[in-house]
Every structure is written in structure tokens, then in C-alpha cells.
Design a protein around this motif. Sequence first.
Motif, mmCIF file in Angstrom:
data_model
loop_
_atom_site.group_PDB
_atom_site.id
_atom_site.type_symbol
_atom_site.label_atom_id
_atom_site.label_comp_id
_atom_site.label_asym_id
_atom_site.label_seq_id
_atom_site.Cartn_x
_atom_site.Cartn_y
_atom_site.Cartn_z
ATOM 1 N N ASN A 78 28.038 33.217 -41.709
ATOM 2 C CA ASN A 78 27.812 32.500 -41.030
ATOM 3 C C ASN A 78 27.107 31.530 -42.174
ATOM 4 N N GLY A 79 27.565 30.491 -41.885
ATOM 5 C CA GLY A 79 27.042 28.727 -42.940
ATOM 6 C C GLY A 79 27.745 29.358 -43.987
ATOM 7 N N LYS A 80 28.636 29.588 -44.373
ATOM 8 C CA LYS A 80 29.660 30.062 -45.591
ATOM 9 C C LYS A 80 30.820 29.445 -45.072
ATOM 10 N N ILE A 81 31.438 29.569 -44.006
ATOM 11 C CA ILE A 81 32.893 29.089 -43.775
ATOM 12 C C ILE A 81 32.444 27.905 -42.529
ATOM 13 N N ASN A 82 33.554 27.511 -42.765
ATOM 14 C CA ASN A 82 33.636 26.256 -42.041
ATOM 15 C C ASN A 82 33.648 27.015 -40.310
ATOM 16 N N SER A 83 32.589 26.495 -39.585
ATOM 17 C CA SER A 83 31.622 26.541 -38.149
ATOM 18 C C SER A 83 32.665 26.829 -37.058
ATOM 19 N N GLU A 84 33.773 26.315 -37.062
ATOM 20 C CA GLU A 84 34.722 25.961 -36.167
ATOM 21 C C GLU A 84 36.048 26.692 -36.269
ATOM 22 N N LYS A 85 36.097 27.178 -37.405
ATOM 23 C CA LYS A 85 36.737 28.425 -38.073
ATOM 24 C C LYS A 85 36.594 29.872 -37.301
ATOM 25 N N LEU A 86 35.393 29.795 -37.622
ATOM 26 C CA LEU A 86 35.175 31.408 -38.131
ATOM 27 C C LEU A 86 34.634 32.105 -36.450
ATOM 28 N N TYR A 87 34.861 33.158 -36.321
ATOM 29 C CA TYR A 87 34.508 33.902 -35.408
ATOM 30 C C TYR A 87 34.983 34.938 -35.417
ATOM 31 N N TYR A 88 33.815 35.640 -34.451
ATOM 32 C CA TYR A 88 33.422 37.752 -34.623
ATOM 33 C C TYR A 88 34.247 37.547 -33.408
ATOM 34 N N LEU A 89 34.108 39.482 -33.613
ATOM 35 C CA LEU A 89 34.307 39.910 -31.849
ATOM 36 C C LEU A 89 33.915 41.452 -31.689
ATOM 37 N N PRO A 90 32.509 40.862 -31.256
ATOM 38 C CA PRO A 90 31.731 42.329 -30.363
ATOM 39 C C PRO A 90 32.188 43.524 -30.123
ATOM 40 N N ILE A 91 31.368 44.332 -30.376
ATOM 41 C CA ILE A 91 31.573 45.692 -29.936
ATOM 42 C C ILE A 91 30.771 46.094 -28.825
ATOM 43 N N LYS A 93 29.222 42.171 -37.443
ATOM 44 C CA LYS A 93 28.433 42.564 -38.998
ATOM 45 C C LYS A 93 28.437 42.058 -40.146
ATOM 46 N N ASP A 94 29.876 41.478 -39.530
ATOM 47 C CA ASP A 94 30.380 40.438 -40.813
ATOM 48 C C ASP A 94 29.779 39.166 -40.842
ATOM 49 N N PHE A 95 29.877 38.952 -39.689
ATOM 50 C CA PHE A 95 29.291 37.337 -39.561
ATOM 51 C C PHE A 95 28.161 37.238 -39.537
ATOM 52 N N MET A 96 27.085 37.865 -39.563
ATOM 53 C CA MET A 96 25.874 38.150 -39.857
ATOM 54 C C MET A 96 25.773 36.847 -41.781
ATOM 55 N N ARG A 97 26.456 37.943 -42.541
ATOM 56 C CA ARG A 97 26.830 37.089 -44.027
ATOM 57 C C ARG A 97 27.230 35.776 -43.658
ATOM 58 N N PRO A 136 34.140 46.380 -49.435
ATOM 59 C CA PRO A 136 33.226 47.610 -48.899
ATOM 60 C C PRO A 136 32.505 47.086 -47.973
ATOM 61 N N ASP A 137 31.759 48.053 -47.958
ATOM 62 C CA ASP A 137 30.491 47.797 -45.997
ATOM 63 C C ASP A 137 29.839 47.226 -47.257
ATOM 64 N N HIS A 138 28.956 46.311 -46.106
ATOM 65 C CA HIS A 138 27.989 45.239 -46.702
ATOM 66 C C HIS A 138 28.594 45.111 -47.902
ATOM 67 N N HIS A 139 29.388 44.199 -47.813
ATOM 68 C CA HIS A 139 29.918 43.752 -48.672
ATOM 69 C C HIS A 139 28.794 41.788 -49.349
ATOM 70 N N ASN A 140 28.420 41.710 -50.434
ATOM 71 C CA ASN A 140 27.834 40.362 -50.792
ATOM 72 C C ASN A 140 28.940 39.823 -51.209
ATOM 73 N N PHE A 141 28.956 38.460 -50.607
ATOM 74 C CA PHE A 141 30.901 37.490 -50.426
ATOM 75 C C PHE A 141 30.078 36.555 -51.524
ATOM 76 N N SER A 142 31.027 36.554 -52.376
ATOM 77 C CA SER A 142 30.799 35.434 -54.355
ATOM 78 C C SER A 142 31.030 34.661 -53.338
ATOM 79 N N GLU A 143 31.096 33.571 -54.653
ATOM 80 C CA GLU A 143 31.141 32.288 -54.135
ATOM 81 C C GLU A 143 33.040 31.811 -54.585
ATOM 82 N N GLN A 144 33.456 32.926 -54.964
ATOM 83 C CA GLN A 144 34.917 32.984 -55.429
ATOM 84 C C GLN A 144 35.357 33.356 -54.117
ATOM 85 N N GLU A 145 35.116 34.193 -53.159
ATOM 86 C CA GLU A 145 35.579 35.200 -52.010
ATOM 87 C C GLU A 145 35.340 34.146 -51.103
ATOM 88 N N ILE A 146 34.518 33.224 -50.816
ATOM 89 C CA ILE A 146 34.524 32.639 -49.843
ATOM 90 C C ILE A 146 34.719 31.365 -50.275
#
Length: 337
Positions: free
Chosen positions: A299-312, A293-297, A266-276
Motif C-alpha cells: 500500500n502506497g507503493k502500487i497504484n492504489s486504483e489497481k491494488l486489491y487484497y482478499l480478506p480471509i 498481509k502483502d497489502f500492508m507492505r 518469500p514470506d514477509h518479503h520487503n519489496f525492492s524498488e525494482q520489484e515495485i
Amino acid sequence: MKLIRKILFPIAIIYWIVTFFRNWLYDMGLFTSKSYDLPIIAIGNLSAGGTGKTPHTEYLIRLLKEKYKVAVLSRGYKRSTKGFVLANDASTAVELGDESYQIHTKFPDVAVAVCEDRRTGIENLISINNPNVILLDDAFQHRKVKASFYVLLTAYDDLFSEDFILPFGDLRESAMGKKRANVVVVTKCPASLSSQEQEKVKQKLQVEVPVFFTAIHYDTKVLSLHSTLPVSEIISKEKVIVAGIAKPKYFVDYLNSGKDKVMIYPDHHNFSEQEIAVLNDLAQDKILVTTEKDFMRLNGKINSEKLYYLPITSMFLEAELDFQETIFKIIKKGNKN
């Protein structure tokens, strides 16, 4: 889903009556709207989301910040804090909300604040920051404040003129609210949308103010904290696509190779520990690409070498200079400094 919405139609009628009566009270002056001595530009929509408010707010920041002292105020949707909060170097997405935090990280020289009560927020910004112009993000329905100028956004494939009020449709108020707009921007258009097609859209909207058309412009690279990768390189590769936005179809379709694991939230989803944990597991042998927008939530929870975002960004199809000139005129007219 359609059946549920049909069942909820009587509630939509009640909601329509309530919002209509509230707007009527403001229009008649029985409820008061407060004006200010500096230009305030409100960016918003009639629908419940998915029109691209943040990219268009960022467009206005880029347009104005070299000439004016700009401040941005929003309510900070789904933040953990209450009241007025001015972003600083220690702020987080949890404290500000993902959209406000995104703007703060991209424009650290611009004052970004959140407050449920826009009057309080504006007055605090004036007192603390003394800006030349304030951008009100997602404030079309916030009628306690009378903005100098209203930018109404509506998505090309989900025009407010073809929608209905919540919960039967997706409108926060009826399409009659368009009367408060000074300009309408039709967002998420096909980049090839012809002038003839634009005229057809204008006829559907039936507004008496200028109508502009924008498209989503995707960056040529995806970004992480450590590196960048060309989109042309990663599109064909198997990856994990994560989207927690109102209308993820454009984003997913742009990146999807057909072999990707697609995770929609869902929009603005707060990811749970299980989902992470699930996402980290999926990203063990693949990269994970998400929205800014999702990267802002995440970041710091997913392996930073694996996490990318696409700017628009938002790109005007035509008449961009006319839009810019309109904005500059409003600011010059309303700014005594």
C-alpha cells in the motif's frame, strides 16, 4: 531442495539436541518462566510458518473484545524498530511488521504492541494499557513467559507429526513440544472434511488435549482503498496475483483463472524498488490482487486504483462453541477483575 535438506540432516540433529536441552532446562525449572496475574493466551506453532496464526489471532480478538479489554503482543517480525513499540495512528508496517500492522488497522480499539522480549512487552502493556487479557502472537517457543493457555496450530496438509526439525524439515522444535499445548487447532482443512477424516488426523497427532479443525474462509469481495469488486467477477478476468506468504498455494489456486500473471515472493518479503516498478508495470492494464498481509507492505507503493487484497478469516468446521467456552473459562479463571 530435497537434496539440500538431506545434506543438512546432520545440522538438524544438532539443532534438535539444542532445542531439546533448552526445553528440558525449562521443564526442570533450571530456566525460569514468569507467570502473570492476568490471563495470557499464546497462539503459535511448531513449524516455521504457514499455519495461519494471524487469522486465528484475529478470530480471538473478535471473540473477546466486546467483553474484555484485549491487548495483542508479538515480536513484530522484520520490523525496522527495536524494543517495545505500542501501535498508534502514525504507525506503519515498517515499524510494526506487516502482521501486527494488519491487526492494528483492523482493530484500532485494541492495544497492539511489538517487543522481542515478551516479558518486557507484557509488563509495558500492563503498565500502559491495563488489559484484561493479552494475546501472544507466535509465542509457542518463547518460554521465558508462562502463558495461561497455549493454542497450537498445525496445517492439515503439513501436520507437525509428519515433519522433522529444521533444516531437514520445517519444525522449530521437535514434535515433543506438543506437550505444552492446551488445545490443538488443525488449520487450512478442506471445508468438507468429514468426522471420520478428522479422527484419522487426531490419531496421527497423538495428543491428549482437545483438537479442533478450521478452514480458510475467503471473502466474497476483494478490497482496495477506493472500491470493492466481487470475487466472482474478478476470478475469470486476467489479473496479476501477488503473494509473499509462507504457503501461497491456497490463495493462488482460489483466484487463478489460468491466464493470470502470478508473482510469488518469500514470506514477509520487503519489496525492492525494482520489484515495485515491475509490479506497477504489470498492473498498468490489469488489477493486482494480493493477500491482506502483502497489502500492508505494498500500500502506497502500487497504484492504489489497481491494488486489491482478499480478506480471509478462520472458520471452525464444528465444535466452535466448545472452543469458545474453553477460552472464556480460562479468562474467567485467570482474571481477578
